[in-house]
Structures are given as C-alpha cells and as structure tokens.
Design a protein around this motif. Structure first.
Motif, PDB file in Angstrom:
ATOM      1  N   THR A 504       0.832  -1.205   0.000  1.00  0.00           N
ATOM      2  CA  THR A 504       0.000   0.000   0.000  1.00  0.00           C
ATOM      3  C   THR A 504       0.867   1.256   0.000  1.00  0.00           C
ATOM      4  OG1 THR A 504      -0.189  -0.145   2.425  1.00  0.00           O
ATOM      5  CG2 THR A 504      -1.957  -1.094   1.109  1.00  0.00           C
ATOM      6  N   TRP A 505       1.992   1.208   0.711  1.00  0.00           N
ATOM      7  CA  TRP A 505       2.865   2.386   0.708  1.00  0.00           C
ATOM      8  C   TRP A 505       3.429   2.630  -0.686  1.00  0.00           C
ATOM      9  CZ3 TRP A 505       7.994   2.923  -0.626  1.00  0.00           C
ATOM     10  CH2 TRP A 505       8.528   4.199  -0.419  1.00  0.00           C
ATOM     11  N   LEU A 507       2.096   1.901  -3.563  1.00  0.00           N
ATOM     12  CA  LEU A 507       1.034   2.460  -4.402  1.00  0.00           C
ATOM     13  C   LEU A 507       0.842   3.945  -4.101  1.00  0.00           C
ATOM     14  CD1 LEU A 507      -1.561  -0.456  -4.149  1.00  0.00           C
ATOM     15  CD2 LEU A 507      -0.136   0.115  -6.131  1.00  0.00           C
ATOM     16  N   SER A 508       0.837   4.276  -2.821  1.00  0.00           N
ATOM     17  CA  SER A 508       0.636   5.675  -2.414  1.00  0.00           C
ATOM     18  C   SER A 508       1.800   6.554  -2.865  1.00  0.00           C
ATOM     19  CB  SER A 508       0.468   5.740  -0.897  1.00  0.00           C
ATOM     20  OG  SER A 508       0.308   7.074  -0.455  1.00  0.00           O
ATOM     21  N   TRP A 543      -5.460   1.597  -7.713  1.00  0.00           N
ATOM     22  CA  TRP A 543      -4.501   1.706  -6.618  1.00  0.00           C
ATOM     23  C   TRP A 543      -5.150   2.319  -5.378  1.00  0.00           C
ATOM     24  CZ3 TRP A 543       0.195   4.151  -9.696  1.00  0.00           C
ATOM     25  CH2 TRP A 543       0.619   3.236 -10.671  1.00  0.00           C
ATOM     26  N   LYS A 544      -5.927   3.352  -5.597  1.00  0.00           N
ATOM     27  CA  LYS A 544      -6.571   4.014  -4.453  1.00  0.00           C
ATOM     28  C   LYS A 544      -7.550   3.066  -3.763  1.00  0.00           C
ATOM     29  CE  LYS A 544      -8.696   8.368  -3.051  1.00  0.00           C
ATOM     30  NZ  LYS A 544      -9.530   7.736  -2.024  1.00  0.00           N
ATOM     31  N   ILE A 547      -5.471   0.790  -1.591  1.00  0.00           N
ATOM     32  CA  ILE A 547      -4.953   1.507  -0.420  1.00  0.00           C
ATOM     33  C   ILE A 547      -6.038   1.661   0.638  1.00  0.00           C
ATOM     34  CG2 ILE A 547      -4.082   3.737   0.388  1.00  0.00           C
ATOM     35  CD1 ILE A 547      -2.780   4.034  -2.440  1.00  0.00           C
ATOM     36  N   ASP A 548      -7.232   1.998   0.194  1.00  0.00           N
ATOM     37  CA  ASP A 548      -8.329   2.260   1.133  1.00  0.00           C
ATOM     38  C   ASP A 548      -8.919   0.994   1.735  1.00  0.00           C
ATOM     39  OD1 ASP A 548      -8.031   4.941   0.641  1.00  0.00           O
ATOM     40  OD2 ASP A 548      -9.657   5.052  -0.833  1.00  0.00           O
TER      41      ASP A 548
END
Length: 775
Positions: A504-505, A507-508, A543-544, A547-548
């Motif tokens: 996730t990091w 992707l962010s 991606w978002k 992440i969420d």
C-alpha cells in the motif's frame, strides 16, 4: 561465540595459529578494493582446512541449479561470482620440503589487519621436519588508489641454516567454486605468457564469456638491494609462474616483492586485454611496494575522514564498528553503476555473491551519509537499468502490462534464486527498491532522480502490487496470499503485515510521484506515460481502492500488528525459555519444526515499524517491539541492527547496546557460527545505522536533519561525520554536551531534541544537558 580476536581500536589481531579457526580467520582478514578482493588465504601451500577465494566484481557464471523438480517460472540457474585466478601464491621449499602451516611446526604466529592503512600483515616462525627454521613476514593489499593492482611483500629469514631456498611465484587459474553445483570448473584458458620475471594468464568464463587477464611480476631483494637471479619459467594448463632458487645466509632477511595486475573485458576490449594488463603491471612495478602502500594509506585516510565513527571508553565497540566500516568501504566504492553489493562481498561464496534486497534496505543509508552522492545514486541506477528484466521476471510468473517484480537474487537483473519460498514468495523485496528511491530523494533532495529514473521504476512496482492482491469476499478487503515476509522462518503465509504495508505504501508513493512529475516536468511526464502505456485514470483508481481497503492482521487484545494470519495459533514460547543447546535452530531443528514454531529469524513487523516509525505513536512501537523481540532468535545477520535502532528510539539503552554489540561483532566473535562461510557485509551497514540512526537518533524530516541522541553507559563519548546536501558535519555526543560542527561553507539548520539550531558554514553549535533529555 569465539573470542580469539584481540581487542584493538584500529587493528584486527590474531595471535597464535589454530587450524580449527583458520576458515573463520580467512573470512575476518579478507581484503578488497571494490573491484576485486580475496579471503585471507596464505601465500604458501596449505594442506589444512581452507576455502581458497579470489573474486572479481561483476564476473559471474550461471551455474545450473540442482533441484529435483521444476515449476513454471523457476530459475534455471544460480548466478555466482566466480572464484578466480589465485595471484597471491608463493610456494617455498627447503631441501624438498614444502612450507605448509598444516605440516610444519608453527610458532610466533601473528596476523594483523591494519584497518587504518588498509593492508594485511602476517608473521610466523616455521620449523621443517629436517629441523631447519625460517621466519616469515608478509604484507599485502588490494589497492583502492589503483583498483587494478595488488601487491605483496614476502620476507624470509633463515634462522639456523644457510643453503638453498626454492621459491615459486605463480598464477593458479585452475580453480573452482566450492559451491559449484556439479563440481564444474567455470574457466577456460585463452592465453598465457612468461617472460623474465613476469607471467600472464588470461581466462574466459564458460557461457558468459568474460575474459580476465592476470599478470604478475616478481623480484627478490637482500637488505633492499635487488638480487640478480635466474628464474625458471614453469607452466601447465591454467597455471603459470617462475621458479627461483636462491642461496641464503643464516639470519639474513630476503624479501620478495610480487605485484599483480587484474583487468577484465568488462573494462577493456578483449584483443586489448593483455596489453592493458602489461601496462597496469608496469605501473605497479615502477611505483614499487612502498609507493603503492603510501597511496593506499592516503586513500584510506580519505575514506576514514568521511566514514569513521569514534567511540571512547569501549574498545570492543570501537573495534567492531571500524571493522564493519572497513569491510563496507573495501567492498563497494560506487565507481561503477554495473556493480552492486553481495551479502558476502569478496569474503566467501555463500549467496553466490549476488545482489539481494539487503542493498536497498541496509546499505543505501550508509553510502548516502559517508560518500559522494553518485555512490548511492549508482546503487539505484543499477536497479533502473534492470527494470526491463524485472518486467520479464514478472511475466514469467503470469503478470502483465508492465508489472515489474525485481529479483530476490540477481547479477544481471534476471531472477536466479532457486528456493521456491524465496524466489516466488518473498515479494517484499519490491517494496525495498521503492523505499530506496524514497530514501535517496529524502536524504539528497535530488528530485530530478524521480523525474529521470525513479518514477518509471515505481510504476512497474505499483503495477505488480495491483495485480498481486486479490479481493476477499469474506473479509470485504484486499488480501495478499502465499508470501514469505522478512522472517524466513515462515513460508507461504497469508497477509504478512509487513508485505501488505509495503504494497500500500508503494502504491501511495507512486501516486505522489506521478503528481509531482506531472507538475514539475509535464513534457517528461507525457513521454513516460506513452513509454509505459500508462492509463492514469483507471490504474490510479485501482490503486486508491487497494490503499483504502487493504486488510492488515492485528490483535486488539494485545494491541499489536500480527505478523501474519494465524501467528497467534502457534505455541507462544519465548526465546529466553529455549535451551541454549538448540542454538542455532536452523542447524539443529528440522525445517518442519522451525515452521511450526513462533520463533522469528529477523525483524518482520519491526522492519515496517523501523521504516515508517513516524506513522505510529510511541506506545504502539513499544508494544510491538516487546512482543516480537521476545520471540526473535536473531539468526539472520540483518536482525540485531533494526532491534538496536528501535530500542534506542524507545529509550531502552541496555537492549539497544546489547543489540549493537551483537551486530558490530557478529563476525569477529562468530555469533551465529557461520563466519567461516564469509562475512556479513550488508548487515555491516546496519551496524553503522545502529550508531547513527540508533544512538544518535538521526532522521531526515521536512528536508532537515534531526538528532535525538542517547549515550550508552559504557561510552564516554562518540562522534561521526556525515555529508548532507553539500554540507559536511561532525557530530560529537558526550554525557553533558552535544556538539555539531559544520566543516563546509554552507549554512545549515538542524533539529536537536526538537529544537532548531542554525549552523553557519565553518562554525559549530553546542547543546548541553544530554542527561536531561535521556530522562
């Protein structure tokens, strides 16, 4: 643990020869110069237990793997840095008896690694079966001032006789790797030549067709006067040299000087290789040993000015950190972006001499602070140049559309590790590549790297994570299944917390990078979008969503993040309750037993907390540290340093110091009973981190340096030098004083214990009452 190395702040000293420790000493006393290096093998014959090793950076062979089964995507080979021609060999014979430390009676043996000056010295007295005794003194080094040159000074003194000594100086190319899977020899001879006191041997690697030419020149002196001797040329396949018979007088010292030139087709055209070797050898012989040694000392002086850590009041700790810094500096110099750092450097063959995620996670911080910016940048460029191979690696596993999976083990960018649970499951290494880009830019401020190189890599990595996750209908979250985290005592687990966090990091961070490059360099951004066929709207939306909605295992009752699903189903035995006779468990337990235990090889959850500590409050860090440290057996060399840094962050000085001492003396004291295989080079960078990021609390936040230092009880002070964005700082920490000196002409603002201080160029700032902060 073995405690036979004498404590000395600048030298590594072994007194007395114990054949059972020889392979350990061969590792500890290894030398190198970033281009080539060698284990501390004896120049003379040795019939005892030894691992002969001379290694040249970047020269490798794809050794066919030995597995009894095959799966799609499985690597066909394990790339190995090759044991190359042995140029140090000096054979000594008296009346038909060979000088052999395994068969002669040896006394007054002493070996010293002079870290300050960068050379290896050895002395001993040998008594042959015929009763004749000789005293030998040797010194040798691999020049970092001229990285194609090696030099030896070898002195012999007959103690109780006059007579004839036969000396053979040679190049032995008839070598093989101990870890050769099928006992294959990886070199073919291309050329050999002997003329007067010089000899040349060119070898070519099978399959990869690297050519390496080694040349030697040998001369003998008596009381610094050259002796005119007639040498006999000797040769056989992959073996050339000169044999000299010298009449010697009792109690008179005779000194042989041997120079070596080592050049490869990586840097010269093959038809020009021999001539290049001859020119290099001529350069060495014209300078002579003393001049070359003087250049070596000056080059090392500069290295130490940039990277030394001074510890006062604790000689064992001081010796440990300098040994680690010495080995790091002679393993990698950053001059060649084609090269990287193997976990054993030039000190052994384990792990093939290949590149792992260790470089990005552990080595990059050291070189960022202690060397020119281009050195750490070259480590990142190495991965950028391998991006297409990373995409191909992912394609072999079924990924598509430019997804990139960087290899767990590589030399040329292609995955070559042949253990299933590592090759296919330990995918967190992708996160380490991305983190290194972030870390480099954070430290240097070089945002152009993101524009020119970094974002393209990040897109490939982000695409991999986007495809590697899957939606769990049961959880209504994204999960990552079938992985191995940093803790390799767990295989094929679901939802490793650290892996999910890195995914996730990444992707962010990639989304942040896209926005930055689009704003700062629209033309280059559009070029990259076209090159990567990037669908910004669709891909970033995916991606978002990940992440969420990523699932992270945890236990609310304990207030901890769970290493992976089901970790608490294991019997929760603590390391303190494990009988010492079981250590190390990887040598005493079955793999089945290890996998079912709760024991952790190295920092896993804690690795994530180390990377992203600012995202968690201190009590969260403390709960997780206390829980996982109690279950961590530290049988990875990469483990103690992370624990030391976190313990220092938590104010746990005692454990921070204990972990520091373990990581700094891991090889010197053979903590894990494996030093004989080679040194743990990449974890040595973690030793540096333990001091600078651990005890000194150095961080980079908001483009500024932060320090939050503590002083270990056994130390009266410590100090170190770092480079940061054009400034050069020396930080000295005492019980009642913190002093930061700005040795550059550039003004700088630093933060000490959350208080800003401006330091003008060529001035310093002093902060008192360290004890108050430690409370």
């Amino acid at each position: 643990m073995k405690n036979y190395i004498k404590i000395d702040e600048w030298n590594i000293i072994e007194e007395g020869f114990d054949p059972t420790l020889n392979k350990i000493s061969e590792s500890i006393f290894s030398i190198g110069n970033g281009r080539f290096g060698q284990r501390a093998n004896f120049e003379e014959s040795y019939s005892g237990n030894t691992l002969q090793g001379n290694y040249i950076a970047g020269i490798y062979y794809p050794d066919k793997t030995r597995v009894g089964w095959w799966k799609n995507g499985y690597p066909e080979y394990f790339a190995k840095v090759l044991n190359s021609a042995n140029w140090i060999a000096i054979l000594v014979e008296i009346e038909g008896e060979q000088l052999d430390l395994n068969t002669c009676k040896i006394s007054n043996f002493k070996r010293i690694l002079h870290m300050k000056e960068g050379y290896l010295e050895r002395s001993f007295v040998a008594e042959f079966k015929n009763g004749k005794q000789i005293k030998v003194n040797t010194a040798r080094f691999c020049s970092i001032a001229d990285s194609e040159i090696g030099a030896i000074r070898y002195s012999i003194t007959p103690l109780n006789f006059s007579g004839i000594i036969t000396i053979t100086s040679l190049i032995d190319g008839d070598v093989k790797n101990k870890d050769s899977n099928y006992d294959e020899k990886f070199w073919d001879e291309v050329y050999q030549e002997i003329q007067n006191e010089e000899a040349f041997l060119t070898l070519r690697t099978k399959k990869t067709a690297f050519d390496v030419c080694t040349g030697i020149s040998t001369s003998i002196f008596n009381e610094e006067k050259p002796l005119s001797v007639k040498s006999e040329a000797i040769s056989k396949e992959k073996w050339v040299g000169n044999r000299i018979q010298q009449e010697v007088a009792e109690k008179v010292e005779y000194t042989l000087y041997k120079y070596a030139a080592i050049v490869s087709s990586e840097n010269y055209k093959k038809p020009e290789l021999v001539d290049a070797c001859k020119k290099t050898l001529k350069r060495a012989t014209e300078k002579g040993f003393e001049k070359l040694l003087e250049e070596q000392e000056q080059a090392w002086k500069k290295k130490w000015e940039e990277s030394d850590i001074l510890i006062e009041g604790d000689a064992a700790a001081q010796q440990g950190i300098r040994f680690n810094i010495f080995q790091l500096n002679q393993t990698y110099t950053g001059e060649d972006a084609r090269l990287n750092i193997g976990p054993k450097g030039f000190t052994g063959e384990k792990y093939g001499g290949s590149t792992y995620w260790d470089t990005e996670a552990y080595c990059v911080p050291f070189y960022l602070a202690t060397a020119e910016q281009k050195v750490s940048k070259n480590l990142l460029i190495y991965r950028y140049r391998h991006l297409q191979k990373a995409i191909e690696n992912a394609e072999k596993l079924g990924f598509e559309k430019g997804a990139a999976l960087y290899p767990m083990v590589t030399i040329n960018g292609e995955e070559c590790h042949n253990e299933w649970e590592i090759t296919f499951e330990e995918i967190h290494r992708n996160g380490a590549i991305a983190y290194a880009i972030f870390n480099y830019i954070r430290y240097t401020g070089d945002q152009d790297y993101l524009i020119d190189y970094g974002l393209e890599v990040l897109i490939g990595i982000a695409r991999f994570w986007s495809q590697r996750v899957n939606w769990s209908e049961e959880r209504k979250q994204f999960v990552i299944l079938g992985v191995t985290g940093p803790n390799e005592y767990e295989n094929n687990v679901n939802n490793n917390w650290y892996t999910n966090l890195m995914a996730t990091w990444c992707l962010s961070y990639t989304m942040e990078g896209l926005a930055y490059v689009a704003e700062q360099s629209p033309t280059k951004y559009q070029t990259l979008i076209q090159k990567t066929n990037f669908d910004q709207e669709a891909e970033t939306a995916r991606w978002k969503e990940i992440i969420d909605n990523m699932y992270f295992p945890g236990d609310d009752r304990l207030g901890i993040f769970l290493q992976q699903d089901g970790y608490l189903d294991k019997e929760q035995t603590l390391v303190k309750d494990l009988n010492r006779k079981h250590y190390p468990i990887h040598q005493n337990w079955s793999w089945d037993r290890i996998l079912r235990s709760c024991f952790i090889k190295q920092a896993d959850v804690l690795q994530g907390l180390y990377f992203f500590e600012d995202d968690y409050d201190i009590e969260t860090l403390r709960r997780n540290f206390d829980f996982y440290e109690a279950r961590t057996i530290h049988e990875s060399s990469l483990s103690p340093c992370v624990h030391s840094i976190l313990a220092a962050k938590l104010g746990d000085e005692e454990r921070a110091y204990d972990f520091y001492l373990r990581t700094s003396r891991l090889d010197l004291d053979d903590y894990n009973n494996d030093t004989q295989d080679g040194l743990h080079i990449t974890s040595m960078a973690g030793t540096w981190m333990s001091v600078v990021e651990g005890f000194a609390g150095m961080r980079v936040r908001n483009n500024q340096l932060y320090f939050n230092p503590i002083l270990p009880e056994k130390w009266s002070s410590y100090s170190f030098t770092i480079g940061f964005r054009g400034s050069k700082l020396n930080i000295r920490i005492q019980e009642s004083l913190i002093k930061i000196s700005n040795h550059s002409g550039k003004d700088l603002v630093v933060v000490i214990h959350n208080q800003e201080y401006s330091i003008a160029g060529k001035t310093n700032v002093e902060v008192s009452s360290l004890k108050d902060y430690q409370k």
